[in-house]
Design an enzyme around this catalytic site. Structure first.
Site, PDB file in Angstrom:
ATOM      1  N   ARG A 153      -3.394  11.502  -9.927  1.00  0.00           N
ATOM      2  CA  ARG A 153      -3.426  12.884  -9.423  1.00  0.00           C
ATOM      3  C   ARG A 153      -4.842  13.437  -9.662  1.00  0.00           C
ATOM      4  O   ARG A 153      -5.381  13.267 -10.763  1.00  0.00           O
ATOM      5  CB  ARG A 153      -2.387  13.773 -10.140  1.00  0.00           C
ATOM      6  CG  ARG A 153      -0.950  13.301  -9.922  1.00  0.00           C
ATOM      7  CD  ARG A 153       0.063  14.320 -10.421  1.00  0.00           C
ATOM      8  NE  ARG A 153       0.163  15.460  -9.529  1.00  0.00           N
ATOM      9  CZ  ARG A 153       0.850  16.570  -9.815  1.00  0.00           C
ATOM     10  NH1 ARG A 153       1.470  16.688 -10.989  1.00  0.00           N
ATOM     11  NH2 ARG A 153       0.905  17.584  -8.960  1.00  0.00           N
TER      12      ARG A 153
ATOM     13  N   ARG B 184       4.900  15.981 -15.531  1.00  0.00           N
ATOM     14  CA  ARG B 184       4.032  16.886 -14.785  1.00  0.00           C
ATOM     15  C   ARG B 184       3.644  18.093 -15.646  1.00  0.00           C
ATOM     16  O   ARG B 184       4.164  18.279 -16.736  1.00  0.00           O
ATOM     17  CB  ARG B 184       4.734  17.366 -13.495  1.00  0.00           C
ATOM     18  CG  ARG B 184       6.102  17.963 -13.840  1.00  0.00           C
ATOM     19  CD  ARG B 184       6.572  19.029 -12.957  1.00  0.00           C
ATOM     20  NE  ARG B 184       5.762  20.214 -13.019  1.00  0.00           N
ATOM     21  CZ  ARG B 184       5.863  21.139 -13.988  1.00  0.00           C
ATOM     22  NH1 ARG B 184       6.689  21.009 -15.001  1.00  0.00           N
ATOM     23  NH2 ARG B 184       5.094  22.200 -13.962  1.00  0.00           N
ATOM     24  N   GLY B 185       2.712  18.902 -15.105  1.00  0.00           N
ATOM     25  CA  GLY B 185       2.215  20.046 -15.861  1.00  0.00           C
ATOM     26  C   GLY B 185       0.958  19.601 -16.593  1.00  0.00           C
ATOM     27  O   GLY B 185       0.954  18.560 -17.267  1.00  0.00           O
ATOM     28  N   ALA B 186      -0.112  20.388 -16.464  1.00  0.00           N
ATOM     29  CA  ALA B 186      -1.424  19.925 -16.930  1.00  0.00           C
ATOM     30  C   ALA B 186      -1.460  19.486 -18.402  1.00  0.00           C
ATOM     31  O   ALA B 186      -1.896  18.368 -18.697  1.00  0.00           O
ATOM     32  CB  ALA B 186      -2.457  21.005 -16.638  1.00  0.00           C
TER      33      ALA B 186
ATOM     34  N   GLN C  62       9.346  23.980  -8.635  1.00  0.00           N
ATOM     35  CA  GLN C  62       9.239  23.928 -10.103  1.00  0.00           C
ATOM     36  C   GLN C  62       9.745  25.216 -10.747  1.00  0.00           C
ATOM     37  O   GLN C  62      10.247  25.203 -11.867  1.00  0.00           O
ATOM     38  CB  GLN C  62       7.784  23.682 -10.521  1.00  0.00           C
ATOM     39  CG  GLN C  62       7.268  22.273 -10.256  1.00  0.00           C
ATOM     40  CD  GLN C  62       6.599  22.150  -8.909  1.00  0.00           C
ATOM     41  OE1 GLN C  62       6.911  22.884  -7.968  1.00  0.00           O
ATOM     42  NE2 GLN C  62       5.675  21.224  -8.792  1.00  0.00           N
TER      43      GLN C  62
ATOM     44  N   ASN D 145      -4.340  26.368  -9.870  1.00  0.00           N
ATOM     45  CA  ASN D 145      -2.946  26.275 -10.329  1.00  0.00           C
ATOM     46  C   ASN D 145      -2.093  25.989  -9.097  1.00  0.00           C
ATOM     47  O   ASN D 145      -2.600  25.881  -7.972  1.00  0.00           O
ATOM     48  CB  ASN D 145      -2.528  27.571 -11.043  1.00  0.00           C
ATOM     49  CG  ASN D 145      -1.206  27.417 -11.779  1.00  0.00           C
ATOM     50  OD1 ASN D 145      -1.004  26.452 -12.511  1.00  0.00           O
ATOM     51  ND2 ASN D 145      -0.283  28.344 -11.572  1.00  0.00           N
ATOM     52  N   LYS D 146      -0.818  25.876  -9.315  1.00  0.00           N
ATOM     53  CA  LYS D 146       0.124  25.524  -8.246  1.00  0.00           C
ATOM     54  C   LYS D 146      -0.080  26.350  -6.984  1.00  0.00           C
ATOM     55  O   LYS D 146      -0.342  27.549  -7.060  1.00  0.00           O
ATOM     56  CB  LYS D 146       1.547  25.703  -8.789  1.00  0.00           C
ATOM     57  CG  LYS D 146       2.679  25.407  -7.855  1.00  0.00           C
ATOM     58  CD  LYS D 146       2.599  24.038  -7.217  1.00  0.00           C
ATOM     59  CE  LYS D 146       2.477  22.895  -8.206  1.00  0.00           C
ATOM     60  NZ  LYS D 146       2.054  21.616  -7.559  1.00  0.00           N
TER      61      LYS D 146
ATOM     62  N   ASP E 245      -4.189  24.363 -13.960  1.00  0.00           N
ATOM     63  CA  ASP E 245      -4.433  22.919 -13.922  1.00  0.00           C
ATOM     64  C   ASP E 245      -5.891  22.581 -14.175  1.00  0.00           C
ATOM     65  O   ASP E 245      -6.220  21.473 -14.610  1.00  0.00           O
ATOM     66  CB  ASP E 245      -3.986  22.346 -12.578  1.00  0.00           C
ATOM     67  CG  ASP E 245      -2.472  22.366 -12.504  1.00  0.00           C
ATOM     68  OD1 ASP E 245      -1.909  23.390 -12.072  1.00  0.00           O
ATOM     69  OD2 ASP E 245      -1.857  21.374 -12.943  1.00  0.00           O
TER      70      ASP E 245
HETATM   71  O1  MRU Z   1       2.378  19.781  -9.560  1.00  0.00           O
HETATM   72  P1  MRU Z   1       2.717  20.224 -10.954  1.00  0.00           P
HETATM   73  O2  MRU Z   1       4.169  20.532 -11.121  1.00  0.00           O
HETATM   74  O3  MRU Z   1       2.199  19.259 -11.997  1.00  0.00           O
HETATM   75  O4  MRU Z   1       1.922  21.581 -11.124  1.00  0.00           O
HETATM   76  C1  MRU Z   1       1.996  22.255 -12.349  1.00  0.00           C
HETATM   77  C2  MRU Z   1       1.322  23.568 -12.349  1.00  0.00           C
HETATM   78  O5  MRU Z   1       0.694  23.968 -11.408  1.00  0.00           O
HETATM   79  C3  MRU Z   1       1.378  24.321 -13.634  1.00  0.00           C
HETATM   80  O6  MRU Z   1       1.379  25.697 -13.399  1.00  0.00           O
HETATM   81  C4  MRU Z   1       0.155  23.962 -14.481  1.00  0.00           C
HETATM   82  O7  MRU Z   1       0.036  22.580 -14.631  1.00  0.00           O
HETATM   83  C5  MRU Z   1       0.186  24.600 -15.819  1.00  0.00           C
HETATM   84  S1  MRU Z   1       1.383  23.862 -16.859  1.00  0.00           S
HETATM   85  C6  MRU Z   1       1.290  24.550 -18.397  1.00  0.00           C
END
Ligand code: MRU
Length: 341
Positions: free
Chosen positions: A87, A44-46, A193, A243-244, A234
């Protein structure tokens, strides 16, 4: 440390759903396993999703028994479509798939040559992300003063990238420069997270971190306990940063308390062809809200709304820290597809 590695057709990466209690390494050998790992947030994470997407297509390329280039391209296209379906919000997933597919299409050669090109392009995505995060860290660290306390939301750390992190890369770089900083990490309901990953990473690296629940952010800001906010992204569109879930609220609170709110992200997270209204926000299953871990906390059958991301309008963003420098408000009005070319 590298969060994702290619080893002879197998992708090696931590299972992030197990952290912080267990450190389990995934060995992803098929495109279906990669799709599952993305869907379930094991990966996970962009920025990490961008690299995982590239390597996912590379697995299909590696395993292909195609006799012709056309057949090969059709096969890896199917793999790319499957990966993209997992996703919808983080643009890096789409960008990573398209980048390797476009590379393969551009190579006019044998199936073996195409395979090599796909695998090399996936590796290049990973290598570039690692370098970009160091550059993001260097630019962003200039915004942090000795003694500052930085609040962050979700996990935009090493775990969310190929190496070093974006928002946590900025924090890491400031720390490595010898600045005595502290971090406040929002726990980031519902999937935690911040608690599971950000607190784990920072604690492991000896960077002082204090964990709060999301609903404490207003309080700590009102008490003057936060000098700066930095989060990841993201997808960055013409008028907003995705973002999250919860990031938008943090940005509004920061604005109210005159605290600068920064976003740290590589340019692979920019999608300047779109506006916020055109982006699909991932909706996740109700159990993530009705339960904490395995423990049910809400009545059976209650209606649940569970968006995984929100959009923070650019008016709340003091700057976007990228590998090329910090884009500030004076740049935002020029945010159009040609701006970054
Ligand atoms: O659902 P996730 O855990 O994939 O969401 C991640 C986030 O929102 C992060 O803040 C984002 O991807 C930036 S990661 C460098």
């Amino acid at each position: 440390m590298r969060m994702i590695k290619w080893q002879n057709g197998t992708v090696i990466t931590p299972d992030q759903t197990k952290l912080p209690l267990q450190e389990v390494t995934l060995e992803i050998k098929t495109v279906d396993q990669m799709a599952e790992a993305i869907k379930t947030l094991r990966v996970r994470g962009a920025p990490l999703l961008g690299a995982a997407a590239g390597f996912g297509v590379a697995i299909a390329a590696y395993q292909s028994k195609a006799k012709t280039a056309a057949q090969f391209l059709a096969e890896i296209e199917v793999a790319g479509t499957l990966i993209k379906r997992q996703r919808p919000t983080a643009v890096n997933l789409f960008w990573g798939v398209d980048r390797v597919l476009n590379k393969a299409k551009a190579v006019k050669g044998t199936v073996e040559q195409l395979k090599t090109a796909v695998i090399q392009e996936a590796q290049a995505i990973a290598d570039e992300d690692a370098a970009q995060n160091r550059a993001i860290g260097k630019h962003g660290a200039e915004l942090i003063k000795d003694g500052d306390t930085v609040l962050t939301h979700c996990n935009a750390g090493e775990l969310a990238t190929v190496e070093y992190g974006t928002a946590l890369g900025v924090i890491r770089a400031a720390w490595e420069q010898g600045k005595k900083i502290k971090v406040i990490a929002d726990e980031t309901r519902p999937l935690l997270q911040g608690a599971r990953l950000t607190a784990y990473e920072l604690k492991r690296d000896g960077i002082p971190v204090t964990l709060i629940t999301d609903n404490m952010a207003a309080h700590v800001m009102s008490k003057g306990m936060v000098n700066l906010v930095v989060v990841g992204a993201d997808r960055i569109v013409q008028d907003a940063v995705f973002n999250k879930i919860g990031t938008y609220g943090v940005a509004v609170l920061a604005h109210e308390h005159n605290i600068p709110f920064y976003v740290a992200a590589p340019k692979s997270t920019f999608d300047l062809t779109r506006k916020a209204s055109e982006v699909e926000i991932e909706q996740r299953k109700p159990e993530e809200v009705t339960h904490v871990g395995c423990q049910q906390t809400a009545p059976d059958g209650v209606a649940v709304y569970n968006p995984a991301f929100d959009a923070t309008p650019l008016k709340y963003v003091a700057g976007i820290i990228t590998e090329s420098g910090v884009y500030t408000k004076k740049h935002f009005s020029k945010f159009n597809p040609k701006f970054l070319l």
